[in-house]
Structure formats: C-alpha cells, structure tokens
Design a protein around this motif. Structure first.
Motif, PDB file in Angstrom:
ATOM      1  N   SER A   9       0.852  -1.196   0.000  1.00 54.56           N
ATOM      2  CA  SER A   9       0.000   0.000   0.000  1.00 54.56           C
ATOM      3  C   SER A   9       0.883   1.239   0.000  1.00 54.56           C
ATOM      4  O   SER A   9       1.876   1.288   0.720  1.00 54.56           O
ATOM      5  CB  SER A   9      -0.896   0.036   1.243  1.00 54.56           C
ATOM      6  OG  SER A   9      -1.494   1.330   1.346  1.00 54.56           O
ATOM      7  N   ARG A  11      -0.222   4.206   1.018  1.00 56.79           N
ATOM      8  CA  ARG A  11      -0.679   5.306   1.861  1.00 56.79           C
ATOM      9  C   ARG A  11      -0.373   5.180   3.348  1.00 56.79           C
ATOM     10  O   ARG A  11      -0.127   4.091   3.849  1.00 56.79           O
ATOM     11  CB  ARG A  11      -2.159   5.607   1.621  1.00 56.79           C
ATOM     12  CG  ARG A  11      -3.148   4.659   2.176  1.00 56.79           C
ATOM     13  CD  ARG A  11      -4.559   5.229   1.882  1.00 56.79           C
ATOM     14  NE  ARG A  11      -5.587   4.279   2.221  1.00 56.79           N
ATOM     15  CZ  ARG A  11      -6.873   4.492   2.009  1.00 56.79           C
ATOM     16  NH1 ARG A  11      -7.286   5.591   1.419  1.00 56.79           N
ATOM     17  NH2 ARG A  11      -7.761   3.587   2.363  1.00 56.79           N
ATOM     18  N   SER A  14      -2.354   2.975   6.540  1.00 54.98           N
ATOM     19  CA  SER A  14      -2.878   1.959   5.611  1.00 54.98           C
ATOM     20  C   SER A  14      -3.624   0.851   6.342  1.00 54.98           C
ATOM     21  O   SER A  14      -3.136   0.307   7.340  1.00 54.98           O
ATOM     22  CB  SER A  14      -1.699   1.373   4.833  1.00 54.98           C
ATOM     23  OG  SER A  14      -1.944   0.036   4.435  1.00 54.98           O
ATOM     24  N   ASN A  15      -4.772   0.512   5.822  1.00 57.65           N
ATOM     25  CA  ASN A  15      -5.559  -0.592   6.394  1.00 57.65           C
ATOM     26  C   ASN A  15      -4.830  -1.927   6.270  1.00 57.65           C
ATOM     27  O   ASN A  15      -4.764  -2.710   7.217  1.00 57.65           O
ATOM     28  CB  ASN A  15      -6.903  -0.693   5.676  1.00 57.65           C
ATOM     29  CG  ASN A  15      -7.801   0.479   6.004  1.00 57.65           C
ATOM     30  OD1 ASN A  15      -8.242   0.626   7.132  1.00 57.65           O
ATOM     31  ND2 ASN A  15      -8.057   1.345   5.018  1.00 57.65           N
ATOM     32  N   TYR A  86      -6.897  -2.661  -6.009  1.00 60.24           N
ATOM     33  CA  TYR A  86      -7.014  -1.543  -6.948  1.00 60.24           C
ATOM     34  C   TYR A  86      -7.622  -2.094  -8.242  1.00 60.24           C
ATOM     35  O   TYR A  86      -6.996  -2.916  -8.928  1.00 60.24           O
ATOM     36  CB  TYR A  86      -5.637  -0.936  -7.248  1.00 60.24           C
ATOM     37  CG  TYR A  86      -5.069  -0.017  -6.176  1.00 60.24           C
ATOM     38  CD1 TYR A  86      -5.733   0.230  -4.975  1.00 60.24           C
ATOM     39  CD2 TYR A  86      -3.853   0.622  -6.375  1.00 60.24           C
ATOM     40  CE1 TYR A  86      -5.199   1.077  -4.021  1.00 60.24           C
ATOM     41  CE2 TYR A  86      -3.319   1.479  -5.423  1.00 60.24           C
ATOM     42  CZ  TYR A  86      -3.992   1.697  -4.242  1.00 60.24           C
ATOM     43  OH  TYR A  86      -3.453   2.539  -3.294  1.00 60.24           O
ATOM     44  N   GLY A 126     -12.613  -1.609  -0.647  1.00 57.45           N
ATOM     45  CA  GLY A 126     -13.790  -0.797  -0.329  1.00 57.45           C
ATOM     46  C   GLY A 126     -15.047  -1.651  -0.371  1.00 57.45           C
ATOM     47  O   GLY A 126     -15.187  -2.600   0.403  1.00 57.45           O
ATOM     48  N   ALA A 128     -16.439  -3.540  -2.966  1.00 59.25           N
ATOM     49  CA  ALA A 128     -16.648  -4.660  -3.898  1.00 59.25           C
ATOM     50  C   ALA A 128     -16.739  -5.987  -3.148  1.00 59.25           C
ATOM     51  O   ALA A 128     -16.006  -6.207  -2.187  1.00 59.25           O
ATOM     52  CB  ALA A 128     -15.502  -4.725  -4.898  1.00 59.25           C
ATOM     53  N   ASN A 160     -13.267  -1.128   3.787  1.00 60.78           N
ATOM     54  CA  ASN A 160     -12.182  -0.309   4.342  1.00 60.78           C
ATOM     55  C   ASN A 160     -11.739   0.767   3.358  1.00 60.78           C
ATOM     56  O   ASN A 160     -10.601   0.788   2.894  1.00 60.78           O
ATOM     57  CB  ASN A 160     -11.003  -1.208   4.724  1.00 60.78           C
ATOM     58  CG  ASN A 160     -11.348  -2.101   5.893  1.00 60.78           C
ATOM     59  OD1 ASN A 160     -11.699  -1.620   6.964  1.00 60.78           O
ATOM     60  ND2 ASN A 160     -11.279  -3.410   5.691  1.00 60.78           N
TER      61      ASN A 160
END
Ligand SMILES: Cc1cc2nc3c(=O)[nH]c(=O)nc-3n(C[C@H](O)[C@H](O)[C@H](O)COP(=O)(O)O)c2cc1C
Length: 184
Positions: A9, A11, A14-15, A86, A126, A128, A160
């Motif tokens: 990830s 970011r 990050s989750n 992604y 997220g 999906a 998430n």
C-alpha cells in the motif's frame, strides 16, 4: 523461523499494513522473527524480460532495491503479501514485485528452496464483494506456486475505504491473526 511481510500500500495509516502488522504479531507470539518491507518508497523497476537471469543462475540484471528483497525472500520461512485492491486486483507495486520474481522461474534449485515456504495474501478493499476480485488473487497466488512456493491463506477484508478504518474491526483483525498463525 522468519516471516516476511511485504506491504504494497502506498498510503499512510494503511488498512492493509495494519492487518499485516496484526498477522505478524501473532507469528511473533508463536516464536517467529518478523519484518515488514514497505515497497512503495523503494525503487523497483518492472521486469525487462532480457533473460539475463536465465544465463546467470537467477541473478536479476537490474540493479535496484529488489536486490535486498530477493535476499529476504530467500531467507524467509513464510511470506505474507499485503495489498489493497485496486480495480479488482493487487496494486501495481505488488504486481511489479511479483513480475521481478521471474528470475527464479524455471530454476529447480530455487523451486526446491521455496517448496518449504508458504505464501499468504492479505487484501483490504472498499465496497466490492470478494467474488469481484477473487480470481485475481488466485492468479497472483498461482505465480508464487509456479515458483515452487506453497499456497497459504488468501483473505479479503472489505469495507475499508478510509485510511485506518480497519483498526476498529475486531472480526477482520481476527482473520488477519489466523493468517499469522497459519503461516508457520
Ligand atoms: C486506485 C484505486 C482503486 C481501487 N479499486 C477498488 C476496487 O476495485 N474495489 C474495491 O472494493 N475497492 C477499491 N479501492 C479501495 C481500496 O481497495 C481500499 O481503500 C483499501 O482498503 C485501501 O487499502 P490501504 O488503506 O491499505 O491503502 C480502490 C482504491 C484506489 C485508490
């Protein structure tokens, strides 16, 4: 016993990194030495398919931050790849790293070395449903299988979207702990 976590990830907060940390805490409780590599800040070029590796006992012709990762993969007893979803698949960072493992493809000595090591995959996403990207994760696991690794767990932790929101989801963190337990 070493367990290597590979976080792809990009970011902060990050989750999937949090889930990976949670998994590795459980591995450590079982006595493993653990380490996380954060791939995003590293310089990892895409595989150039020049076949330098095929003439040089799996040594990659590119000289970048993969050198250290190759060493850690060879030394690890278990590997947990962590990636956000992604567009129905792992990140480009994860895919670039996987492609760079092509240097090991077809090398029986490395296949033998990897046959004792398990790879698991943790993803966060997220909205999906798992069915939307399950085949992609199986494909990425197949790449590791083609190199000789044992297939471990694949888990997808949904809902998430925002940074760090997984931290309150005990049920999902329990699933991550299972991955950390099963990898060794
Ligand atoms: C470029 C991009 C593509 C994404 N595609 C999907 C997707 O296909 N399905 C989904 O459920 N979530 C998708 N997401 C949401 C992320 O998977 C989700 O926020 C994830 O938990 C992020 O993990 P991180 O916090 O560890 O970076 C996408 C996010 C980005 C930035």
């Amino acid at each position: 016993m070493k367990v290597l976590g590979i976080n792809t990830s990009p970011r902060n907060n990050s989750n999937v990194r949090f889930a990976l940390e949670t998994a590795l805490e459980t591995s450590a409780e079982k006595g493993a030495e653990t380490e996380i590599i954060d791939v995003n800040p590293l310089t990892i070029s895409p595989c150039q398919a020049d076949n330098y590796c095929k003439a040089n006992n799996s040594e990659c012709g590119l000289n970048d931050d993969m050198a250290d990762i190759y060493k850690k993969i060879e030394e690890a007893d278990g590997i947990i790849l962590a990636s956000p979803i992604y567009f129905f698949d792992v990140t480009a960072q994860a895919k670039t790293l996987i492609d760079r493992l092509y240097c090991y493809f077809g090398n029986e000595e490395f296949a033998k070395l990897f046959s004792t090591k398990k790879v698991s995959i943790i993803t966060t996403n997220g909205g999906a449903p798992l069915e939307a990207f399950e085949s992609s994760l199986n494909t990425q696991m197949q790449a590791f299988g083609a190199l000789g690794f044992q297939a471990g767990d694949i888990i997808a932790l949904g809902g998430n979207m925002l940074p760090g929101e997984i931290q309150e989801k005990e049920d999902q963190l329990e699933k991550a702990k299972e991955v950390g337990k099963n990898i060794i």
